[in-house]
Design a protein around this motif. Structure first.
Motif, short mmCIF file in Angstrom:
data_model
loop_
_atom_site.label_atom_id
_atom_site.label_comp_id
_atom_site.label_asym_id
_atom_site.label_seq_id
_atom_site.Cartn_x
_atom_site.Cartn_y
_atom_site.Cartn_z
N PHE A 227 0.72 -1.27 -0.06
CA PHE A 227 0.09 -0.04 0.04
C PHE A 227 0.93 1.03 0.02
N GLU B 103 1.07 5.29 0.63
CA GLU B 103 0.08 6.37 0.89
C GLU B 103 1.34 7.52 1.02
N THR C 33 3.67 0.41 2.86
CA THR C 33 3.64 -0.65 3.80
C THR C 33 3.46 -2.01 2.74
N ALA D 149 2.23 -5.10 2.96
CA ALA D 149 0.98 -5.61 3.47
C ALA D 149 1.29 -7.13 3.47
N PRO E 184 -1.19 -10.56 14.69
CA PRO E 184 -1.39 -9.40 15.27
C PRO E 184 -1.93 -8.49 14.32
N SER E 185 -2.47 -7.34 14.80
CA SER E 185 -2.87 -6.16 14.07
C SER E 185 -1.92 -5.83 12.81
N GLY E 186 -2.55 -5.52 11.72
CA GLY E 186 -1.52 -4.97 10.60
C GLY E 186 -0.62 -6.36 9.68
N CYS E 187 -1.34 -7.54 10.06
CA CYS E 187 -0.43 -8.21 9.27
C CYS E 187 -0.93 -9.01 8.02
N GLY E 188 -2.15 -7.94 7.61
CA GLY E 188 -2.64 -8.13 6.25
C GLY E 188 -3.94 -9.41 6.02
N LYS E 189 -4.49 -9.49 7.43
CA LYS E 189 -5.56 -10.58 7.25
C LYS E 189 -6.69 -10.02 6.50
N SER E 190 -7.09 -8.72 6.64
CA SER E 190 -8.10 -8.22 6.07
C SER E 190 -8.04 -7.78 4.58
N THR E 191 -6.67 -7.49 4.39
CA THR E 191 -6.40 -7.36 3.07
C THR E 191 -6.38 -8.63 2.07
N GLU F 84 -13.45 -10.70 11.34
CA GLU F 84 -13.73 -10.36 12.84
C GLU F 84 -15.08 -9.79 13.37
N HIS G 243 -8.65 -12.06 15.96
CA HIS G 243 -7.74 -11.88 16.86
C HIS G 243 -7.57 -12.83 18.00
N1 LIG Z 1 -6.32 1.02 1.90
C1 LIG Z 1 -5.05 1.21 2.75
N2 LIG Z 1 -4.20 2.12 2.49
C2 LIG Z 1 -3.07 2.11 2.88
N3 LIG Z 1 -2.48 1.12 3.80
C3 LIG Z 1 -3.33 0.32 4.06
C4 LIG Z 1 -4.70 0.00 3.58
N4 LIG Z 1 -5.13 -1.04 3.90
C5 LIG Z 1 -4.23 -1.59 4.84
N5 LIG Z 1 -3.06 -0.97 4.87
C6 LIG Z 1 -2.09 -1.49 5.69
O1 LIG Z 1 -1.73 -2.91 5.46
C7 LIG Z 1 -1.44 -3.26 6.34
C8 LIG Z 1 -2.54 -4.57 6.31
O2 LIG Z 1 -3.66 -4.11 6.87
P1 LIG Z 1 -4.78 -5.26 7.08
O3 LIG Z 1 -6.05 -4.22 7.25
O4 LIG Z 1 -4.87 -6.04 6.25
O5 LIG Z 1 -4.31 -5.80 8.51
P2 LIG Z 1 -4.92 -6.84 9.52
O6 LIG Z 1 -4.06 -7.97 9.66
O7 LIG Z 1 -6.58 -6.81 8.90
O8 LIG Z 1 -5.22 -5.92 10.92
P3 LIG Z 1 -6.31 -5.57 11.80
O9 LIG Z 1 -6.08 -6.99 12.75
O10 LIG Z 1 -5.90 -4.64 12.86
O11 LIG Z 1 -7.58 -5.66 11.36
C9 LIG Z 1 -1.55 -2.41 7.82
O12 LIG Z 1 -0.33 -2.05 7.94
C10 LIG Z 1 -2.21 -1.51 7.03
O13 LIG Z 1 -2.32 -0.18 7.60
#
Ligand SMILES: Nc1ncnc2c1ncn2[C@@H]1O[C@H](COP(=O)(O)OP(=O)(O)OP(=O)(O)O)[C@@H](O)[C@H]1O
Ligand SMILES: [Mg+2]
Lengths: 268, 255
Positions: A25, A27, A32, A34, A53-60, A173, A206
């Motif tokens: 990503f 910005e 990042t 991801a 943990p948060s930010g490891c790209g699961k949602s992505t 989640e 989580h």
């Molecule tokens: N649209 C976006 N623009 C910029 N950075 C992004 C975007 N979406 C995700 N990121 C970054 O990519 C990384 C992974 O994000 P993601 O949301 O997939 O994490 P996650 O594992 O789902 O975290 P959480 O458990 O907090 O939901 C993070 O560092 C986030 O800041």
């Protein structure tokens, strides 16, 4: 066969393959990483939990399977076909319910059904009611969203994502914002519903216990960049009780691994 | 019931105090009429039909102009929210024009259209359209992206998303926008009617102005009262249904 029965018939769950997927990503000047070379395959009808943990790209990763985001390299395939856009075969249940406040419960469940061709208004209502009953909210079909508790809202969200009869259910989640009691009840319900409507499920959480309770397999991620570190097969009979001792063993095993990766990262 | 009673008591008291003040003789009745005199004027205005005609003329101007304003303002707001080029051009224009008190449209309207109905309509439309457009634009920009993503996964695309998701999701903003538009339209129309005589029809503003010309304070007070009542009624008829809907569906909304 009537159209309603046709609509409610069991579809075969789909197989998912994620092959060498990387995603960045940008910005402004901040970049990042991801996901880094993530490969994962999910069998037809398998229930896979992603933890980390948060930010490891699961949602992505989930959004890529949904077709809402796309990898910079690598491919995401459902049933061997590349994902190029969202589709009714893959429904998403989001962290906050994302229910539409301008529609009531049945209106929300009908939203996706109205976009499906070939159903008459009456048939759609019948299908919607089936799913509202399935999640135990028959009495609340006409209620407004703001009148429901958090747990009930997530049930509506579940009914809404089940209604178009997808082959894959993606859950990000879904229970994070609920209290422990409500969550425990939903663990039971989701297992029953999964029995009734067999789907391939990818479930992000989580909560390690939650993952061990629901998943056939738990996939552990680590961040910066997002990678798959380890997988755990949960071989426990269903339905599972979140408070059982054998489940606690799995949970502590996963937690230990999670902490170990966090340590190595700190030492890097 | 109790609420109605409280309100009744209050207004009866208000008229009573007004009556006593008028009777006290501190002010000349030429400047401060008793409620009875205002009532008599209103009855005579109803009897000779001038009041209904003025009411008809004013509401027609207002409704037509307001409708045009809303019907163009909402799509305009959708367009400026959707396209950057539109936001940079129409959006900025709207922002500028919205700060212009809508009475300022009266002189150019008279120059362009003369003392005609068109001039009146133009003033009302200008008062409405920009605040409606800006509120719609703002509403669309505040739609949680989550809604659009959820809709997309369920198969919604393009126009369907705009009409079934973005538009209803911005409804709280749009309703407060059309309400503000109404306030602007109503005020600017009154100003315009007081300011110029339009020969095709005498509105409430014109009756008010005649009252001043005739030095008839009872007429001035009477028409002011009618203007207040029209404002209240419009609020109840035009906006209450929307606000009730918002309140029922969304829960608490401060629209
Ligand atoms: N649209 C976006 N623009 C910029 N950075 C992004 C975007 N979406 C995700 N990121 C970054 O990519 C990384 C992974 O994000 P993601 O949301 O997939 O994490 P996650 O594992 O789902 O975290 P959480 O458990 O907090 O939901 C993070 O560092 C986030 O800041
Ligand atoms: Mg996430």
């Amino acid at each position: 066969m009537s159209t309603v029965a046709e609509e409610l018939r069991q579809v075969t769950p789909a197989k998912l393959s994620i092959e060498h997927v990387s995603k960045w990503f940008r910005e402004g000047v901040v970049q990042t990483h991801a996901l880094d070379d993530v490969s994962l395959s999910v069998d037809e009808g398998e229930f896979v939990c992603l933890v980390g943990p948060s930010g490891c790209g699961k949602s992505t990763l989930l959004n890529m399977i949904a077709g809402l985001e796309f990898p910079d390299s690598g491919t995401v395939l459902t049933e061997g076909r590349k994902v190029t856009e969202p589709g009714r075969d893959r429904m998403v249940m989001f962290q906050e319910s994302a229910l539409f406040p301008w529609l009531n419960v049945i209106g929300n469940v009908l939203f996706g059904l109205k976009l499906k061709p070939g159903l008459k208004e009456k048939e759609r209502l019948e299908v919607a009611m089936y799913y509202i009953q399935l999640v135990g909210l028959a009495r609340y079909a006409k209620s407004n969203i703001h009148e429901l508790s958090g747990g009930m809202r997530q049930r509506v969200a579940l009914a809404r994502s089940l209604a178009p009869n997808p082959r894959v259910l993606l859950m990000d989640e879904p229970f994070a914002a609920l209290d422990a009691m409500t969550r425990e009840q939903l663990y039971g319900d989701i297992q029953t519903i999964w029995e009734a409507r067999k789907k391939t499920i990818v479930f992000v959480t989580h909560n390690v216990r939650e993952a061990a309770c629901l998943g056939d397999r738990v996939v552990l991620f680590s961040p910066h960049p997002g990678r798959i570190r380890e997988e755990f097969k949960i071989e426990l009979p269903r339905p599972r009780d979140i408070n059982s001792a054998s489940l606690a063993n799995y949970a502590s095993e996963i937690t230990t691994a999670l902490k170990a990766y966090r340590k190595t990262e700190e030492n890097d | 019931m109790k609420r109605a009673f409280t309100a009744l008591l209050f207004f009866a008291g208000l008229i009573g105090v007004w009556h006593l003040l008028a009777m006290s003789g501190r002010w000349s009745p030429v400047l401060f009429p008793a409620p009875m005199r205002v009532w008599e004027y209103l009855v005579s205005a109803v009897e000779d039909r001038t009041l209904f005609e003025a009411l008809g003329v004013t509401t027609r101007r207002l409704m037509i102009g307001y409708l045009i304003g809303v019907v163009t303002g909402v799509p305009l707001g959708l367009i400026t929210a959707r396209f950057q080029w539109a936001s940079d051009t129409i959006g900025v224009t709207g922002l500028g024009l919205q700060t212009l008190p809508s009475v300022c449209w009266v002189p150019p309207a008279l120059l362009w259209f003369g003392q005609t109905e068109t001039a009146m309509l133009f003033v009302v439309v200008m008062g409405t359209v920009w605040s409606v457009a800006l509120a719609t634009d703002n509403g669309v920009r505040n739609v949680p992206p989550m809604y659009v993503r959820a809709a997309r996964t369920m198969g919604s695309r393009g126009m369907h998303t705009w009409i079934q998701v973005i538009l209803p999701a911005s409804l709280p903003f749009i309703v407060s926008g059309i309400k503000q538009g109404w306030a602007f339209a109503w005020r600017s129309l009154m100003a315009a009617e007081i300011y110029v005589t339009i020969l095709t029809g005498f509105g409430l503003g014109q009756l008010l102005n005649f009252g001043r010309d005739l030095n008839a304070i009872d007429q001035v007070f009477g028409i002011m009262l009618v203007i207040v009542l029209v404002g209240l009624l419009a609020d109840k008829i035009l906006f209450s249904p929307w606000e009730r809907f918002l309140h029922r569906r969304w829960g608490t909304v401060n629209a």
